[in-house]
Design a protein around this motif. Structure first.
Motif, PDB file in Angstrom:
ATOM      1  N   GLN A   1       0.828  -1.204   0.000  1.00 50.91           N
ATOM      2  CA  GLN A   1       0.000   0.000   0.000  1.00 50.91           C
ATOM      3  C   GLN A   1       0.864   1.258   0.000  1.00 50.91           C
ATOM      4  O   GLN A   1       0.501   2.266  -0.623  1.00 50.91           O
ATOM      5  CB  GLN A   1      -0.931   0.025   1.213  1.00 50.91           C
ATOM      6  N   ALA A   2       2.012   1.201   0.676  1.00 48.27           N
ATOM      7  CA  ALA A   2       2.930   2.343   0.652  1.00 48.27           C
ATOM      8  C   ALA A   2       3.415   2.600  -0.772  1.00 48.27           C
ATOM      9  O   ALA A   2       3.438   3.750  -1.244  1.00 48.27           O
ATOM     10  CB  ALA A   2       4.105   2.099   1.588  1.00 48.27           C
ATOM     11  N   LEU A   3       3.800   1.534  -1.478  1.00 47.36           N
ATOM     12  CA  LEU A   3       4.222   1.671  -2.867  1.00 47.36           C
ATOM     13  C   LEU A   3       3.096   2.228  -3.733  1.00 47.36           C
ATOM     14  O   LEU A   3       3.304   3.115  -4.570  1.00 47.36           O
ATOM     15  CB  LEU A   3       4.656   0.307  -3.412  1.00 47.36           C
TER      16      LEU A   3
ATOM     17  N   LEU B   1       3.244   5.778  -5.854  1.00 48.88           N
ATOM     18  CA  LEU B   1       3.123   5.802  -7.310  1.00 48.88           C
ATOM     19  C   LEU B   1       1.847   6.507  -7.753  1.00 48.88           C
ATOM     20  O   LEU B   1       1.832   7.232  -8.754  1.00 48.88           O
ATOM     21  CB  LEU B   1       3.172   4.382  -7.860  1.00 48.88           C
ATOM     22  N   ARG B   2       0.761   6.299  -7.019  1.00 52.14           N
ATOM     23  CA  ARG B   2      -0.504   6.958  -7.359  1.00 52.14           C
ATOM     24  C   ARG B   2      -0.359   8.481  -7.284  1.00 52.14           C
ATOM     25  O   ARG B   2      -0.883   9.220  -8.118  1.00 52.14           O
ATOM     26  CB  ARG B   2      -1.600   6.491  -6.404  1.00 52.14           C
ATOM     27  N   ALA B   3       0.385   8.939  -6.261  1.00 53.01           N
ATOM     28  CA  ALA B   3       0.507  10.379  -6.043  1.00 53.01           C
ATOM     29  C   ALA B   3       1.514  11.041  -6.963  1.00 53.01           C
ATOM     30  O   ALA B   3       1.312  12.189  -7.384  1.00 53.01           O
ATOM     31  CB  ALA B   3       0.897  10.644  -4.588  1.00 53.01           C
ATOM     32  N   LEU B   4       2.584  10.342  -7.291  1.00 56.09           N
ATOM     33  CA  LEU B   4       3.736  11.008  -7.907  1.00 56.09           C
ATOM     34  C   LEU B   4       3.961  10.649  -9.364  1.00 56.09           C
ATOM     35  O   LEU B   4       4.908  11.132  -9.983  1.00 56.09           O
ATOM     36  CB  LEU B   4       4.993  10.696  -7.098  1.00 56.09           C
ATOM     37  N   THR B   5       3.129   9.782  -9.927  1.00 56.89           N
ATOM     38  CA  THR B   5       3.260   9.443 -11.347  1.00 56.89           C
ATOM     39  C   THR B   5       1.922   9.638 -12.052  1.00 56.89           C
ATOM     40  O   THR B   5       0.876   9.743 -11.413  1.00 56.89           O
ATOM     41  CB  THR B   5       3.728   7.990 -11.547  1.00 56.89           C
ATOM     42  N   ARG B   6       1.991   9.649 -13.370  1.00 59.91           N
ATOM     43  CA  ARG B   6       0.803   9.739 -14.212  1.00 59.91           C
ATOM     44  C   ARG B   6       0.864   8.636 -15.258  1.00 59.91           C
ATOM     45  O   ARG B   6       1.960   8.181 -15.618  1.00 59.91           O
ATOM     46  CB  ARG B   6       0.731  11.109 -14.906  1.00 59.91           C
ATOM     47  N   PRO B   7      -0.289   8.202 -15.789  1.00 59.40           N
ATOM     48  CA  PRO B   7      -0.273   7.176 -16.830  1.00 59.40           C
ATOM     49  C   PRO B   7       0.662   7.559 -17.971  1.00 59.40           C
ATOM     50  O   PRO B   7       0.647   8.702 -18.439  1.00 59.40           O
ATOM     51  CB  PRO B   7      -1.732   7.111 -17.285  1.00 59.40           C
TER      52      PRO B   7
ATOM     53  N   PRO C   1       7.594  -8.876  -7.856  1.00 58.05           N
ATOM     54  CA  PRO C   1       6.435  -8.951  -8.745  1.00 58.05           C
ATOM     55  C   PRO C   1       5.385  -7.880  -8.496  1.00 58.05           C
ATOM     56  O   PRO C   1       4.675  -7.477  -9.416  1.00 58.05           O
ATOM     57  CB  PRO C   1       5.866 -10.351  -8.462  1.00 58.05           C
ATOM     58  N   GLY C   2       5.265  -7.399  -7.258  1.00 53.84           N
ATOM     59  CA  GLY C   2       4.251  -6.405  -6.961  1.00 53.84           C
ATOM     60  C   GLY C   2       4.418  -5.108  -7.718  1.00 53.84           C
ATOM     61  O   GLY C   2       3.439  -4.378  -7.944  1.00 53.84           O
ATOM     62  N   ILE C   3       5.644  -4.793  -8.147  1.00 50.59           N
ATOM     63  CA  ILE C   3       5.848  -3.545  -8.877  1.00 50.59           C
ATOM     64  C   ILE C   3       5.221  -3.639 -10.264  1.00 50.59           C
ATOM     65  O   ILE C   3       4.743  -2.642 -10.810  1.00 50.59           O
ATOM     66  CB  ILE C   3       7.358  -3.179  -8.957  1.00 50.59           C
ATOM     67  N   ARG C   4       5.199  -4.826 -10.835  1.00 51.74           N
ATOM     68  CA  ARG C   4       4.522  -5.023 -12.121  1.00 51.74           C
ATOM     69  C   ARG C   4       3.022  -4.788 -11.998  1.00 51.74           C
ATOM     70  O   ARG C   4       2.400  -4.159 -12.859  1.00 51.74           O
ATOM     71  CB  ARG C   4       4.761  -6.443 -12.626  1.00 51.74           C
ATOM     72  N   LEU C   5       2.443  -5.313 -10.921  1.00 54.38           N
ATOM     73  CA  LEU C   5       1.009  -5.133 -10.711  1.00 54.38           C
ATOM     74  C   LEU C   5       0.661  -3.658 -10.580  1.00 54.38           C
ATOM     75  O   LEU C   5      -0.324  -3.185 -11.157  1.00 54.38           O
ATOM     76  CB  LEU C   5       0.579  -5.885  -9.444  1.00 54.38           C
ATOM     77  N   LEU C   6       1.461  -2.925  -9.816  1.00 49.37           N
ATOM     78  CA  LEU C   6       1.189  -1.509  -9.618  1.00 49.37           C
ATOM     79  C   LEU C   6       1.408  -0.712 -10.901  1.00 49.37           C
ATOM     80  O   LEU C   6       0.658   0.224 -11.200  1.00 49.37           O
ATOM     81  CB  LEU C   6       2.074  -0.962  -8.499  1.00 49.37           C
TER      82      LEU C   6
END
Length: 444
Positions: free
Chosen positions: A161-163, A167-173, A185-190
């Motif tokens: 959830q921290a990741l 990423l939700r706050a500081l990146t854009r599609p 693997p969790g970084i791929r999901l996010l």
């Protein structure tokens, strides 16, 4: 609107695979053959196979073809944990527990029940946590080489959830995220959830290829670098001080952020300074208590630059508002009374012992592992497909993770990952010897 041609091909193959008409290990037509048979463009055929691979239904091997995958253990974003025989060992996921942890939990819960303001645990905490609790974590992080103000520490329901919040706050599609070619693997999901463009960085025995990382950051608009400098998952490296300084230099020159994952960092008692200490103005450090205390204790934190704390706090609020008060009280209580420190010391001894068992059981095989890690990266022979090896091991009652679960690009080596922390210590050696015998019995 008519769906794209490749979607129909994907649906057809997916139905055949799920029904068993195309059994595990079956070879699919070569890309060019499929294009010729269906009278479609080569790019359409390639896209169809890429989507089947993303769904976890097929695996492509350069020079050999595309195969229906055997699904056993952790073999992709959605792990299958069913086994055809009684379970011998789960080597697919690290869930370390100490023998006395149940008693410690009972005592902690009794202590909480007797506390003066137990009703406060039932109230909604502010996004990012109460300042007192954030200060407890900030003090704990001093031993990890991180000196951060409590206002820069945000509490979460686990490292994932921290990741996600960062990423939700500081990146854009569409933003580019530099990541090791083999990574958590969790970084791929996010990345998929947030529409990020993963840019794999080749790996070396000592860490990421920093020449390639520098080139990437000079030629593409990299928004952030995702790094695990201490006890990398799955390759176990600990970057030396010089390499860490170079990562920071590259990030500063490119003007990009660093997202540092410290999930397993506690297993190294004296690592070089974290990236957060070298570049606090651009590094978001994430970690939690899943590996050092218990996987079911969903408590994590993000340490972010002060100028970004507001954005990440709003991200937490939109996703989950805040970490649960009861879990936060339990976690901060264990930090304060020294339980977490004692457990981390015990985990370091346990991990070293398990690596010794693994070295003895797997001696002579292609093993990549840090001597203090809970992870072994086991290389296979060229003729041994990881998904097939996982299926063979499943027949022996052993769950493992295949290399493609960790691949962030098209390249995936013939390898499996072994998580050593879950089996009872006395069962680990026999399980690894059984694993070795099963792998060595696979014919060319």
């Amino acid at each position: 609107m008519r769906p794209p041609t490749y979607k129909g091909i994907v649906d057809e193959f997916a139905a055949a695979i799920r029904s068993g008409a195309l059994p595990p290990g079956a070879r699919l037509p070569a890309h060019r053959d499929l294009a010729r048979e269906r009278r479609i463009a080569l790019g359409t055929a390639t896209r169809a196979y890429a989507e089947l691979a993303a769904m976890g239904l097929v695996v492509g091997e350069p020079g050999r073809g595309t195969f229906v995958r055997h699904r056993s253990g952790y073999d992709g974003p959605e792990p299958s944990r069913a086994l055809p025989v009684p379970r011998v060992a789960d080597l697919s996921f690290n869930q370390p527990l100490a023998p006395d942890q149940a008693g410690a939990l009972r005592l902690a819960l009794r202590t909480l029940a007797a506390s003066g303001d137990v009703e406060s645990l039932l109230r909604q905490h502010p996004p990012g946590g109460r300042r007192h609790d954030r200060a407890v974590v900030a003090t704990y992080l001093l031993d990890r080489g991180i000196d951060a103000a409590p206002d820069d520490v945000l509490l979460t329901g686990g490292t994932q959830q921290a990741l996600d919040a960062v990423l939700r706050a500081l990146t854009r599609p569409g933003d580019v995220l530099a990541v090791d070619a083999l990574s958590y693997p969790g970084i791929r999901l996010l990345a998929a959830a947030h529409g990020l463009d993963l840019a794999p960085v080749p790996v070396t025995p000592a860490g990421p290829d920093l020449v390639a990382l520098d080139r990437l950051c000079r030629t593409r608009p990299v928004r952030a670098i995702y790094a695990m400098p201490t006890l990398h998952n799955p390759l176990g490296w600990v970057l030396d001080r010089e390499r860490r300084a170079r990562v920071v230099e590259i990030a500063r020159a490119a003007g990009c952020l660093i997202v540092e994952d410290g999930t397993y960092a506690f297993l190294d008692a004296a690592p070089p300074p974290p990236l957060r200490a070298l570049a606090p103005e651009r590094t978001c450090y994430v970690a939690g208590l899943s590996k050092n205390v218990a996987a079911g204790l969903r408590f994590g934190f993000a340490v972010v630059p002060g100028r970004l704390a507001g954005a990440v706090t709003r991200s937490l609020r939109s996703a989950a508002w805040s970490a649960p008060g009861l879990v936060t009280a339990l976690a901060t209580g264990w930090i304060t009374d020294g339980t977490v420190t004692r457990l981390e010391e015990a985990r370091r001894r346990d991990a070293a012992a398990r690596q010794g068992i693994a070295r003895a059981a797997l001696g002579g095989m292609d093993v990549v592992a840090h001597p203090g890690s809970y992870i072994v990266w086991l290389g296979l022979e060229p003729h041994q497909r990881p998904d097939h090896v996982a299926a063979v091991l499943a027949e022996e009652g052993i769950l493992v993770s295949t290399a493609d679960a960790f691949a962030t690009g098209a390249w995936s080596p013939p390898a499996i990952r072994l998580a050593l922390a879950t089996p009872p210590l006395d069962d680990l050696g026999p399980a690894l010897r059984r694993l070795r015998s099963a792998i060595e019995a696979i014919p060319p």
